[in-house]
Scaffold this active site. Structure first.
Site, PDB file in Angstrom:
ATOM      1  N   ASP A   1       1.213  -1.291  -0.014  1.00  0.00           N
ATOM      2  CA  ASP A   1       0.552  -0.206  -0.131  1.00  0.00           C
ATOM      3  C   ASP A   1       0.477   0.621  -0.257  1.00  0.00           C
ATOM      4  OD1 ASP A   1      -2.387   0.962  -0.171  1.00  0.00           O
ATOM      5  OD2 ASP A   1      -2.632   1.390   2.362  1.00  0.00           O
TER       6      ASP A   1
ATOM      7  N   ASP B   1      -9.320  -1.723   2.141  1.00  0.00           N
ATOM      8  CA  ASP B   1      -8.906  -1.012   3.589  1.00  0.00           C
ATOM      9  C   ASP B   1     -10.554  -1.969   4.677  1.00  0.00           C
ATOM     10  OD1 ASP B   1      -7.323   0.888   2.947  1.00  0.00           O
ATOM     11  OD2 ASP B   1      -8.604   2.559   2.283  1.00  0.00           O
TER      12      ASP B   1
END
Length: 535
Positions: free
Chosen positions: A348, A426
């Protein structure tokens, strides 16, 4: 490669769009008023923040000219007026300097292309003294049509949009609800399997329902490498692969929604209303649910670019997809959780913060893929926004985010709806850990679900911190940078404080005794001397 893996490759794309620099052009002839979208640079042009304080200018049409020089203009007095010209031929700053020289007070540059926040070199900024903004050429044609042969007055203003919007709280509640319900569902399914009979240990188990358990560090590493490869392929071949992902999402979300609704029906005791035809029987309830889920997925697929309302359906399908994913894909132990979440944290951060230094336009690969190539922007000194020349988007967006409209900008959506967004990754990635915590509660017979509740609270706090940093820094954040440490450390500290870390780390490679909670190895050997041998 299974469909589940391919879906996951697309799901873990996350981002948050930055603050926009949009303004309003208010046009009036004294009796009729109409407003249009403008894009400007707040560090370059000083525009009033309200209509009541905005200066009125007579609007002059010079769209037949590029205004790169004063030649070729029809005799017209531009002193103190707002002038509209065509985009192209030269830099924005050159057009502005020519307009200044002719006495114009405002420069409106009409564009047939997507409108990006206007910028110039630092030395050019100082030379331009008048407000400069871009507007859609099609909007200017509408102005000519609406105010045909009438004297028009123009006012420019930029209503302030607060950094904090209620949509962030709605997004927080939606994400925490999804993570909590997904973890609860996974634990409930584990309890049902226990009640159904003993389950062989070893970590490689597959439930009869087709649930898949990740148990090998090597497979987790391969999974993350495939994620990276898929993201890079999406970056270079977006215009083709995006339709593959859209089709996969329609199929997966319809299946997930069916699974969720079927579970709800079973929980409330709704009859299946089976009908027998010859030697075969079918469930009327299942047929109705399947019809509803397929219909909703098809409606989303057809109207996916209708920003005004389709976000509701996308969020519904997204929640179902995340819930079913967390229930279906299980992590066998805490070691796998640590490996997977840590690798995805690095993934990420790299694709959000590092790739802007490697791409030609200075845009991160993750942001460009997640928002679509037409929603990007260009790297500049301040915040950058890109508004399409045609309000109907000409590019496809990946269905990988939850979207909530910004309520503070609801009445200012002339340039397009503004959304608070959160990537499915997420939600799903920390959600897999929350689901493991609930299953561990079931294995240890914890009646208060201490691991599940603690990890869910940690996720809520981590996401709140993510939003806070985003608001303070005024830029998108890789949410896993905050969510992974909060959830992993909270669950590890809790396991250590309860002296259960060894069991928590090993997970399904142990069988937990109801009385002593001391684990035994799969072959029946004691894990440590005080354990009880079980036949």
């Amino acid at each position: 490669m299974t469909a589940k893996l391919w879906i996951t490759l697309a799901v873990l794309l996350l981002c948050y769009k930055g603050e926009c620099q949009e303004a309003v052009l208010h046009v009036s002839d004294g009796a009729l008023n109409k407003e249009y979208c403008l894009v400007y640079n707040s560090s370059w042009s000083n525009i009033s923040d309200s209509l009541s304080s905005a200066v009125k200018y007579e609007l002059v049409n010079l769209t037949y000219s590029l205004l790169c020089d004063a030649g070729g203009l029809l005799p017209v007095n531009l002193t103190g007026k707002a002038v509209a010209v065509m985009r192209g031929g030269c830099a924005f700053s050159q057009k502005a300097q020519v307009a200044q020289h002719l006495g114009a007070a405002v420069l409106l540059i009409t564009s047939k292309e997507n409108m990006v926040t206007p910028s110039a070199n630092d030395t050019e900024y100082e030379k331009v003294k008048i407000p400069l903004a871009l507007m859609r050429y099609r909007d200017f044609l509408d102005i000519q049509k609406v105010f045909f042969l009438r004297k028009m007055e123009a006012q420019l203003y930029a209503p302030p949009t607060p950094a904090f919007d209620v949509s962030i709280l709605v997004m927080l509640a939606l994400a925490v609800f999804t993570v909590g319900m997904g973890g609860f569902w996974s634990g409930a399914a584990e309890r049902e399997k226990q009640n159904a009979g003993p389950v062989l240990s070893g970590g490689e188990e597959r439930a009869d329902s087709g649930d898949l358990s990740l148990y090998s560090p090597l497979k987790v590493l391969l999974f993350v490498v495939l994620m990276c490869g898929m993201l890079v392929l999406m970056y270079y071949f977006y215009k083709w692969l995006v339709y593959v992902i859209i089709v996969i999402f329609c199929l997966a979300s319809a299946t997930a929604l069916y699974s969720c609704l079927d579970a709800i029906m079973n929980a409330i005791g709704c009859s299946k209303l089976s009908v027998t035809c010859g030697e075969r029987s079918c469930s009327v309830r299942s047929l109705l649910l399947a019809a509803v889920c397929i219909t909703l997925a098809v409606v989303w697929g057809v109207y996916r670019n209708e920003d005004r309302w389709i976000w509701i359906l996308q969020d519904l399908l997204g929640v179902a997809f995340c819930l079913n994913f967390m229930k279906t894909i299980t992590l066998s132990n805490y070691k796998i959780c640590v490996i997977l979440l840590s690798l995805l944290l690095v993934y990420d951060v790299f694709f959000v913060f590092i790739t802007p230094f490697l791409t030609p336009n200075g845009e991160s690969i993750m942001v460009q893929v997640a928002l679509g190539p037409g929603a990007g922007g260009e790297k500049g000194d301040g915040d950058v926004v890109e508004v399409p020349a045609d309000p109907s988007p000409s590019y496809e967006k990946l269905p990988v985010v939850m979207r909530i409209p910004r309520f503070s900008a609801w009445a200012q959506n002339l340039c397009g709806m503004q959304f608070s967004i959160l990537g499915y990754g997420d939600i799903i990635v920390p959600g897999l850990l929350v689901a493991y915590c609930h299953r561990f509660d079931v294995w240890t017979g914890s009646s208060n679900r201490i691991y599940f509740i603690s990890c869910t609270i940690a996720y809520c706090v981590g996401l709140a911190v993510t939003f806070a940093v985003m608001l303070l820094s005024k830029m998108g954040q890789p949410a896993l940078l905050y969510l992974v440490p909060f959830t992993l450390l909270t669950s590890a500290i809790l396991a250590c404080s309860r002296k259960e870390f060894r069991q928590f780390w090993a997970g399904t490679t142990y069988q937990v005794l109801d009385s002593s909670r001391e684990p035994l190895l799969p072959d029946g050997e004691a894990a440590y001397p005080s354990a009880v041998r079980k036949c």
